[in-house]
Write an enzyme that holds these catalytic residues in place. Structure first.
Site, PDB file in Angstrom:
ATOM      1  N   CYS A   2      35.765  48.422  43.742  1.00 29.42           N
ATOM      2  CA  CYS A   2      35.849  49.297  42.583  1.00 29.42           C
ATOM      3  C   CYS A   2      36.892  48.775  41.602  1.00 29.42           C
ATOM      4  O   CYS A   2      37.710  47.929  41.927  1.00 29.42           O
ATOM      5  CB  CYS A   2      36.180  50.728  42.959  1.00 29.42           C
ATOM      6  SG  CYS A   2      35.107  51.465  44.182  1.00 29.42           S
ATOM      7  N   LYS A 599      35.137  41.435  46.045  1.00 25.59           N
ATOM      8  CA  LYS A 599      36.130  40.362  46.124  1.00 25.59           C
ATOM      9  C   LYS A 599      37.369  40.804  46.887  1.00 25.59           C
ATOM     10  O   LYS A 599      37.860  40.097  47.761  1.00 25.59           O
ATOM     11  CB  LYS A 599      36.508  39.917  44.708  1.00 25.59           C
ATOM     12  CG  LYS A 599      37.509  38.767  44.663  1.00 25.59           C
ATOM     13  CD  LYS A 599      36.912  37.503  45.245  1.00 25.59           C
ATOM     14  CE  LYS A 599      37.849  36.324  45.116  1.00 25.59           C
ATOM     15  NZ  LYS A 599      37.300  35.130  45.783  1.00 25.59           N
TER      16      LYS A 599
END
Length: 604
Positions: A2, A599
């Site tokens: 997010c 990531k």
């Protein structure tokens, strides 16, 4: 996972939010939204499922304002729907909130405070904004309502809140989830990381856990949850726009693969002087010297980098090394030695599982070293010591240059400790020279990309599964190579110690099964691995070999320049990164943004 971006002041909020969200795409998401406001009670809330481009298509030219918050969501509580996408509004619509993290007691909050509230979605975030809104309805100010809610909410979170009746303020708070303040002239920003704000400012201010910030266009007032002021200095980020652009590359991953020779040379200039003498922080060296065992804690690619470095560290320092998966150690820490030293590997410095281990290490008084690519990250702030990778932003989800930089950084640390101990192997190891050779080896491998692309087309373009095999350090490289391939090509791939094939795995080999074999190290080990290659070939496997120069034969597919054995994991991994890249490309996939992956994993 997010991303949050917010701005207040003399800027076009819509443009800044959308540009910021695009820079946060690498963190992973399945929906996105923005809230923009200019005048009291005149805000616009727009959300969509899918890519940022889908959100942009829904935004009209009349959506403008000087204050706004935006969010990319990765579903944790509730499915990927517009109702569950952020931002979320309170029951009256007055307050609008974005949130990263996981609220652990959201069900108790719903039961104890929100009876009768009509919740539109399934998220813990909506419960948080309804809670704050309920306190405002009860008569508290927005700031006092926010503080009261923060004392109740448990878990990890980064919040940015706007009051539509007073749109010149963004209320910000965090706990165990990354968030930064960006400082400008006549405007200020808030974001999950600096890359989303670098177009607007390079001046940033950290927010520590359980701190609250009242952000206006001119001020950023930091306090604890009880209102006690906190002094915080700004810092200048070592980033510019060229660092975060793709340039002429089609994908960030290919750009980052190509940057690895430069990263190796940057590490040399960082951790050695012009005479080749190492400049690793003496305090770090002393702390590692005093340890009777080194514990490396990490996840994913960083965990593989730790394994690839284990033998080198033990040889150069004469200290045993134990590897741990951070998500397991956080709940099940084994019996430690009498003088442990923790090394945490994390590209982002925000990995939630590693942070949980670090919190326990700090509580036990265990010295810790974070090796990370991001200065000012949570792990770098909270560890006893930090070594930076200086690899530049890594934006592709699949890590490449951070992996090789971690091994190189551990080599500098190990040699420095070994030299301090008078260890012969360390004194004789000319790391600066050998790492320069590694940089040249990487460049040579990169020049063979067209050969690798053709090999991949024949071997992997339509495959559903594959295997990597190797012995010694090649086994550890095989683990990383298999992770890279499965991450971005969606091929079910596993890395195995070649000697273990006969103990079960060989039963999976059938006609046409791709087997990728890695061979470096000694002739004896190479001979054994070639024996394993013959075994799988006899059962119909299609074999691709990646072999270090000097051990290669005419039939081998990819030959890697010879480097020092301590550093072979760096040079041997380069062809496997290209193999994964081309496999993904040939299957028509988004190389930089593989499905279901983020990531930085900032929730447990």
């Amino acid at each position: 996972m997010c991303g949050i971006v917010g701005v207040v002041g003399n800027r076009n909020a819509t443009d800044i939010l959308m540009q910021g969200l695009e820079k946060l795409e690498y963190r992973g998401y399945d929906s996105a939204g923005i809230y923009v406001i200019n005048q009291p009670e005149n805000g616009r809330l727009i959300k969509s499922v899918g890519r940022i481009a889908d959100l942009r298509a829904k935004i009209g030219i009349d959506v403008a304002g000087s204050t706004g918050i935006g969010h990319t969501r990765w579903a944790t509580h509730g499915q990927a729907t517009e109702e569950n996408a952020h931002p979320h509004a309170s029951a009256t619509g007055r307050l609008v909130l974005v949130h990263n993290g996981v609220i652990e007691n959201y069900l108790q909050i719903k039961e104890n405070y929100l009876a009768g509230h009509n919740l539109k979605g399934e998220t813990d975030t909506e419960i948080a904004v309804h809670l704050i809104g309920q306190f405002v309805t009860d008569g508290l100010s927005v700031l006092e309502s926010f503080k009261k809610a923060l004392h109740i909410i448990e878990g990890s979170y980064a919040f940015a809140l706007i009051d539509s009746q007073n749109p010149d303020i963004i209320y910000v708070a965090k706990n165990k989830s990354p968030l930064l303040i960006g400082l400008g002239e006549g405007y200020n920003m808030v974001c999950s990381d600096a890359m989303a704000m670098i177009r607007e400012t390079n001046q940033f201010m950290e927010i520590h856990d359980k701190e609250l910030v009242v952000l206006t266009k001119d001020t950023a007032q930091v306090s604890d949850y009880d209102g006690n002021p906190v002094e915080r200095q700004a810092y200048t980020a070592e980033l510019d726009l060229s660092d975060i652009g793709k340039g002429t590359y089609p994908y960030y991953m290919l750009k980052e693969i190509d940057e690895q020779p430069t990263v190796m040379r940057k590490l040399i200039s960082t951790y050695a002087n012009e005479n080749g003498k190492l400049t690793v922080d003496p305090a770090i060296v002393k702390s590692v010297q005093e340890a009777d065992r080194i514990y490396i804690l990490a996840a994913g690619t960083s965990y593989n980098a730790g394994f690839a470095s284990k033998s080198m560290i033990e040889t150069l320092t004469d200290t045993p090394v134990e590897l741990g998966i951070a998500s397991e150690w956080g709940y099940n820490m084994p019996l430690l030695s009498k003088k442990p030293m923790f090394i945490l590997l994390s590209q982002s410095g925000e990995t939630a599982d590693s942070r949980q281990v670090l919190v326990k290490a700090n509580a036990m008084g265990v010295p810790s070293l974070t090796i990370t690519n991001v200065p000012g990250s949570t792990l770098s702030r909270e560890a006893t010591y930090t070594m930076l990778l200086h690899a530049g932003p890594e934006i592709a989800v699949a890590s490449t240059k951070a992996y090789t930089a971690q091994i190189a950084a551990l080599a500098f640390l190990s040699k420095a400790v070994g030299e301090a101990n008078g260890k012969k192997e360390a004194l004789e190891f000319d790391l600066v020279h050998e790492l320069s050779i590694v940089a040249q080896s990487i460049e040579a491998s990169l020049s063979e990309r067209e050969v690798i692309e053709k090999k991949v087309a024949n071997l992997l373009a339509t495959s559903r599964n594959a295997f990597y095999i190797g012995r010694g350090n090649d086994y550890y490289v095989a683990m990383e190579a298999s992770l890279k391939l499965k991450e971005i090509s969606y091929i079910q791939c596993e890395g195995f110690a070649a000697g273990e094939l006969k103990h079960g795995t060989i039963s999976l080999i059938e006609e046409g099964t791709p087997v990728l074999a890695l061979i470096s190290s000694s002739e004896t080990v190479a001979a054994h691995t070639r024996g394993n290659i013959q075994e799988v070939a006899a059962r119909g496997a299609n074999v691709l070999t990646v072999v270090e120069e000097g051990l290669n034969k005419e039939e081998d597919d990819v030959v890697v320049n010879q480097v020092h054995p301590y550093l072979s994991s760096i040079s041997m991994v380069i062809p496997t990164q290209l193999i994964a890249y081309y496999a993904s490309l040939q299957r028509g996939l988004d190389v930089d943004k593989p499905r279901n992956l983020a990531k930085a994993v900032t929730v447990e």
